[in-house]
Write a protein that holds these residues in place. Structure first.
Motif, PDB file in Angstrom:
ATOM      1  N   SER A   1      19.007 130.154 -48.135  1.00  0.00           N
ATOM      2  CA  SER A   1      19.986 129.495 -47.297  1.00  0.00           C
ATOM      3  C   SER A   1      20.401 130.449 -46.203  1.00  0.00           C
ATOM      4  O   SER A   1      21.200 131.349 -46.411  1.00  0.00           O
ATOM      5  N   GLY A   2      19.809 130.264 -44.977  1.00  0.00           N
ATOM      6  CA  GLY A   2      20.118 131.165 -43.884  1.00  0.00           C
ATOM      7  C   GLY A   2      21.564 131.115 -43.482  1.00  0.00           C
ATOM      8  O   GLY A   2      22.209 132.147 -43.295  1.00  0.00           O
ATOM      9  N   ILE A   3      22.112 129.906 -43.313  1.00  0.00           N
ATOM     10  CA  ILE A   3      23.510 129.775 -42.925  1.00  0.00           C
ATOM     11  C   ILE A   3      24.422 130.342 -44.007  1.00  0.00           C
ATOM     12  O   ILE A   3      25.418 130.996 -43.721  1.00  0.00           O
ATOM     13  N   GLY A   4      24.068 130.103 -45.267  1.00  0.00           N
ATOM     14  CA  GLY A   4      24.862 130.675 -46.355  1.00  0.00           C
ATOM     15  C   GLY A   4      24.841 132.186 -46.334  1.00  0.00           C
ATOM     16  O   GLY A   4      25.867 132.846 -46.545  1.00  0.00           O
ATOM     17  N   ASN A   5      23.666 132.770 -46.067  1.00  0.00           N
ATOM     18  CA  ASN A   5      23.572 134.222 -45.951  1.00  0.00           C
ATOM     19  C   ASN A   5      24.458 134.744 -44.833  1.00  0.00           C
ATOM     20  O   ASN A   5      25.153 135.751 -44.977  1.00  0.00           O
ATOM     21  N   LEU A   6      24.395 134.055 -43.694  1.00  0.00           N
ATOM     22  CA  LEU A   6      25.194 134.500 -42.550  1.00  0.00           C
ATOM     23  C   LEU A   6      26.690 134.386 -42.832  1.00  0.00           C
ATOM     24  O   LEU A   6      27.461 135.274 -42.466  1.00  0.00           O
ATOM     25  N   ALA A   7      27.091 133.296 -43.477  1.00  0.00           N
ATOM     26  CA  ALA A   7      28.509 133.136 -43.802  1.00  0.00           C
ATOM     27  C   ALA A   7      28.980 134.267 -44.707  1.00  0.00           C
ATOM     28  O   ALA A   7      30.083 134.809 -44.532  1.00  0.00           O
ATOM     29  N   THR A   8      28.125 134.650 -45.668  1.00  0.00           N
ATOM     30  CA  THR A   8      28.475 135.760 -46.558  1.00  0.00           C
ATOM     31  C   THR A   8      28.585 137.065 -45.790  1.00  0.00           C
ATOM     32  O   THR A   8      29.513 137.853 -45.981  1.00  0.00           O
ATOM     33  N   ARG A   9      27.624 137.325 -44.914  1.00  0.00           N
ATOM     34  CA  ARG A   9      27.617 138.567 -44.153  1.00  0.00           C
ATOM     35  C   ARG A   9      28.820 138.649 -43.207  1.00  0.00           C
ATOM     36  O   ARG A   9      29.459 139.699 -43.067  1.00  0.00           O
ATOM     37  N   VAL A  10      29.127 137.549 -42.536  1.00  0.00           N
ATOM     38  CA  VAL A  10      30.253 137.537 -41.597  1.00  0.00           C
ATOM     39  C   VAL A  10      31.579 137.673 -42.347  1.00  0.00           C
ATOM     40  O   VAL A  10      32.474 138.419 -41.935  1.00  0.00           O
ATOM     41  N   ALA A  11      31.701 136.956 -43.472  1.00  0.00           N
ATOM     42  CA  ALA A  11      32.940 137.037 -44.253  1.00  0.00           C
ATOM     43  C   ALA A  11      33.159 138.433 -44.816  1.00  0.00           C
ATOM     44  O   ALA A  11      34.304 138.856 -45.018  1.00  0.00           O
ATOM     45  N   ALA A  12      32.078 139.178 -45.062  1.00  0.00           N
ATOM     46  CA  ALA A  12      32.196 140.518 -45.640  1.00  0.00           C
ATOM     47  C   ALA A  12      32.937 141.475 -44.723  1.00  0.00           C
ATOM     48  O   ALA A  12      33.511 142.461 -45.190  1.00  0.00           O
TER      49      ALA A  12
END
Length: 379
Positions: A340-351
């Motif tokens: 899940s690319g968008i899910g990965n990005l959301a995790t990275r940005v939220a971090a």
């Protein structure tokens, strides 16, 4: 030190301490001039009491069912009070052991009442035998001390076992987190590169006869992208994942040109730190990858703004196809293989304290927007 060493050390200390207590009880029994009958009764009872207490305090004994623990407690009770009727003051050291087991096995308040009863039995037997008050008090305190030794060392062993189990779980989670990080980074870093390589290779294949110089130029671009992909893989392996946002924007424009997509770029990069720039570059990569994979795009607008409070990247494209199904496959969705690319990005940005939004607006375009504070919380 391996996972079994610490519990073994605690158990060894407990066995040594218990052996001392049992040895003192046996020596006391032998030195008071006990009869052969008393020795024959007291010796086996001490041995059974010792074995039962060791079994109760081993790691396997701690995991016994409640029913089996009660059976062990019953054996200890039979080895404590019935012999006391025959041995009297020669048996006053054993109720302390039973008190420790009561604290370990019974729920409150029964464990406390049982402990108090064991200590009281020692006081009553010694008082009834005419011992002086100080000696009676001494034996009562000795029973409490024995109880504390049994309870404390057993609990210490339990805590050590739990700590080791927690450490093993933390290690397992750390490995799992590193595996997820590696998979996420490979997806984020290589998805764009592989999509660009596929696009330019297809273009070179179409141009190899019609326009050989242009085809050669596209092959050169493919080589450059493949070298960058190799560098990205090495960066992931080293856990060093900084990506240049300006270079990523330039590469995106080049790929869009090759794909026949009109790109409009509006960026202000002066106030964007390297950490924030890396995350925004990753967002841009994933957004472009989704465009190349899932959308029929003719125009894409890339906006980057760096301010004193936060940095924003906005990626807008017109590749959304009108369909009655709200789950439009032209918008970025989890890959069929589970990624899940968008899910990965959301995790990275939220971090690092940011937010990520991805949806279709009223203008019919798909908007991907990442907003990250200027002072990040840490990757």
């Amino acid at each position: 030190m391996d996972a079994d060493t610490a519990p073994r050390i605690v158990l060894t200390v407990f066995v040594v301490a218990l052996s001392g207590i049992m040895g003192a009880a046996l020596l006391h029994l032998l030195t008071i001039g006990a009869s052969l009958k008393q020795v024959l009764v007291g010796g086996p009872a001490i041995a059974v009491m010792f074995c039962a207490q060791v079994v109760r305090s081993t790691p396997r004994g701690m995991r016994m069912s409640r029913t089996r623990q009660y059976w062990v407690l019953g054996v200890q009770t039979l080895c404590t009070f019935p012999p006391m009727l025959l041995l009297g003051t020669a048996w006053i050291g054993l109720p302390g052991l039973l008190a420790g087991s009561l604290l370990l096995t019974l729920p409150k308040p029964w464990s406390w009442l049982g402990t108090a009863g064991c200590v009281a039995s020692v006081v009553l037997v010694t008082s009834a035998s005419g011992w002086p008050p100080l000696r009676v008090a001494y034996n009562g305190v000795s029973a409490l001390t024995t109880c504390a030794v049994v309870y404390g060392l057993t609990k210490l062993s339990e805590i050590v076992i739990q700590l080791r189990a927690a450490q093993q779980e933390i290690a397992r989670l750390a490995v799992e987190e590193e595996r997820l990080r590696f998979a996420r980074d490979l997806h984020d870093l290589l998805g764009y590169s592989l999509s660009a390589i596929t696009l330019r290779s297809e273009l070179a294949h179409r141009l190899v006869d019609a326009d050989p110089p242009r085809a050669k130029e596209e092959v050169t671009h493919v080589l450059e992208i493949s070298r960058q992909a190799l560098s990205d893989v090495r960066a992931v392996a080293r856990s060093y994942r900084n990506i240049s946002l300006p270079v990523e924007i330039s590469s995106t424009v080049s790929v869009f040109e090759a794909a026949g997509i009109e790109a409009e770029v509006d960026s202000t990069l002066e106030n964007i730190s390297e950490t924030v720039g890396t995350v925004l570059a990753t967002v841009l990569r994933e957004g472009v990858t989704n465009i190349l994979r899932h959308s029929k795009v003719r125009h894409c607008q890339i906006t980057v703004r760096g301010g004193p409070d936060h940095a924003v990247l906005r990626l807008v494209n017109d590749g959304v196809q009108p369909r009655p199904d709200p789950l439009d496959p032209t918008t970025p969705q989890p890959d069929s293989d589970g990624g899940s690319g968008i899910g990965n990005l959301a995790t990275r940005v939220a971090a690092i304290g940011g937010t990520l939004r991805a949806d279709v607006h009223e203008d019919g375009c798909f908007h991907l927007e990442a907003s990250i504070p200027a002072v990040v919380q840490g990757p």
